[in-house]
Design an enzyme around this catalytic site. Sequence first.
Site, mmCIF file in Angstrom:
data_model
loop_
_atom_site.group_PDB
_atom_site.id
_atom_site.type_symbol
_atom_site.label_atom_id
_atom_site.label_comp_id
_atom_site.label_asym_id
_atom_site.label_seq_id
_atom_site.Cartn_x
_atom_site.Cartn_y
_atom_site.Cartn_z
ATOM 1 N N LYS A 33 -18.193 -70.586 -26.069
ATOM 2 C CA LYS A 33 -18.340 -70.285 -24.912
ATOM 3 C C LYS A 33 -19.573 -71.228 -24.146
ATOM 4 O O LYS A 33 -19.860 -71.970 -25.040
ATOM 5 C CB LYS A 33 -18.921 -68.861 -24.592
ATOM 6 C CG LYS A 33 -20.219 -68.624 -25.241
ATOM 7 C CD LYS A 33 -20.469 -67.210 -25.326
ATOM 8 C CE LYS A 33 -21.880 -66.836 -25.934
ATOM 9 N NZ LYS A 33 -21.800 -65.178 -26.066
ATOM 10 N N TYR A 251 -46.637 -84.571 -10.907
ATOM 11 C CA TYR A 251 -46.682 -83.614 -9.729
ATOM 12 C C TYR A 251 -47.767 -82.515 -9.982
ATOM 13 O O TYR A 251 -47.983 -81.770 -11.183
ATOM 14 C CB TYR A 251 -45.303 -82.751 -9.629
ATOM 15 C CG TYR A 251 -44.265 -83.598 -9.092
ATOM 16 C CD1 TYR A 251 -44.352 -83.997 -7.510
ATOM 17 C CD2 TYR A 251 -43.071 -84.062 -9.692
ATOM 18 C CE1 TYR A 251 -43.459 -84.951 -6.989
ATOM 19 C CE2 TYR A 251 -41.936 -84.563 -9.031
ATOM 20 C CZ TYR A 251 -42.356 -85.342 -7.893
ATOM 21 O OH TYR A 251 -41.267 -85.847 -7.276
HETATM 22 C C1 LIG Z 1 -22.310 -65.014 -27.406
HETATM 23 C C2 LIG Z 1 -21.452 -64.054 -27.973
HETATM 24 C C3 LIG Z 1 -21.649 -63.995 -29.533
HETATM 25 C C4 LIG Z 1 -22.350 -64.926 -30.452
HETATM 26 O O1 LIG Z 1 -23.797 -64.933 -30.357
HETATM 27 P P1 LIG Z 1 -24.563 -65.935 -31.167
HETATM 28 O O2 LIG Z 1 -25.953 -65.125 -31.182
HETATM 29 O O3 LIG Z 1 -24.491 -67.209 -30.509
HETATM 30 O O4 LIG Z 1 -24.057 -66.138 -32.468
HETATM 31 C C5 LIG Z 1 -20.967 -63.182 -30.345
HETATM 32 N N1 LIG Z 1 -20.380 -62.108 -29.449
HETATM 33 C C6 LIG Z 1 -20.495 -61.647 -28.200
HETATM 34 C C7 LIG Z 1 -19.603 -60.458 -27.792
HETATM 35 C C8 LIG Z 1 -21.166 -62.909 -27.547
HETATM 36 O O5 LIG Z 1 -21.502 -62.597 -26.262
#
Ligand SMILES: *Cc1c(COP(=O)(O)O)cnc(C)c1O
Length: 362
Positions: A33, A251
């Site tokens: 994702k 800044y």
């Molecule tokens: C993002 C996500 C994962 C992966 O999680 P990691 O901690 O990055 O391995 C797996 N399952 C679900 C439902 C997620 O939202």
Amino acid sequence: MRARLIVDLAAIAANWRRLAVAGAPAETAAVVKADAYGLGLAAVAPTLARAGCRHFFVARLEEGIALRALLPDSRIFVLDGVGPGEAGVFRAHRLVPVLNHEGQIARWREAAAAAGEPLEAALHVDTGMTRLGLADDRVLALEPADFEGIRLVLIVSHLACADDPDHPLNARQLSTFLGIRQRFATIPASLAASSGIFLGRAFHFDLLRPGAALYGVNPTPGRPNPMQPVVELRAPVIQIHDIRSVRTVGYGATRELPSGVRVATIAAGYADGILRAASDRAVARYADFELPIVGRVSMDLVTLDVSAVPPERIGEGCEVTLIGGADGVDRLAAAAGTIGYEVLARLGPRCARHYLPAEPGP
Ligand SMILES: *Cc1c(COP(=O)(O)O)cnc(C)c1O
């Protein structure tokens, strides 16, 4: 001259294989994702498929469509599930929705009736995170008729505290999931993401869903990182200042520097993914030197104290490493008061991306 993000595809493949071997006989999927956690879906997903990964998870429908164009044969799960009016798009791209609530189940059931053929789906059961998924008691209230035309291929749940092995919620979620599992005994199940894999075999079930660990984030915080580092962020020096009388840098004039300090201004800022919260806290590297960030990180620039480097060894165009080495992502995250996941996801599109190939070249 701009910041370069170097992504080691061979390390991503090695990390996936490592989890796949350790997790067998459970299968290992990959979560890609958010543009593969900011590293670039188009390069990362085919690398994982060539390493042997057959199941992929994305969050959004649009990510699923992009992934399908890259991987014609993989199974692609969409964690958000099927929204209003989306069923046709899911079918057109052969995407498998993770059904999160009764409305989504009904929507997919109607799509199956309209299609006149069974449609695959996963079911997300909420065992204690209260984010996505149907609460466990509501799952038990569902009737077989609710799934008419739906071929469930996976029961999913997600752990809230897997990065803290001693947290009591882990055992509670596991026990709730085992209860649900009895109701769907013949359907493969998936509970563990990156950190959950390291909670032991009881958490593995049939399919592992690592994301962050593939990209080098430590899935076992507080213990040595079992994963290979994947990303490096390097950026060039634009200018060097020899401080000759007390003055401030950046800044807000947050840092006062005495005479004799040398400051290098680097072409990377928060628009490139160096979190502003790391101002005055994170450390960059140059050869064997550790170079502290002095003053605020701004949009385009950071300033480093380079007094430790002999003047003849650093100048315009020299590249410093802002993220790199074992735990590079996690170190920047700790300096900025966040987690490696956020550092990865914020690596800016302005950096030039360079991929180190997974297979040796011809
Ligand atoms: C993002 C996500 C994962 C992966 O999680 P990691 O901690 O990055 O391995 C797996 N399952 C679900 C439902 C997620 O939202």
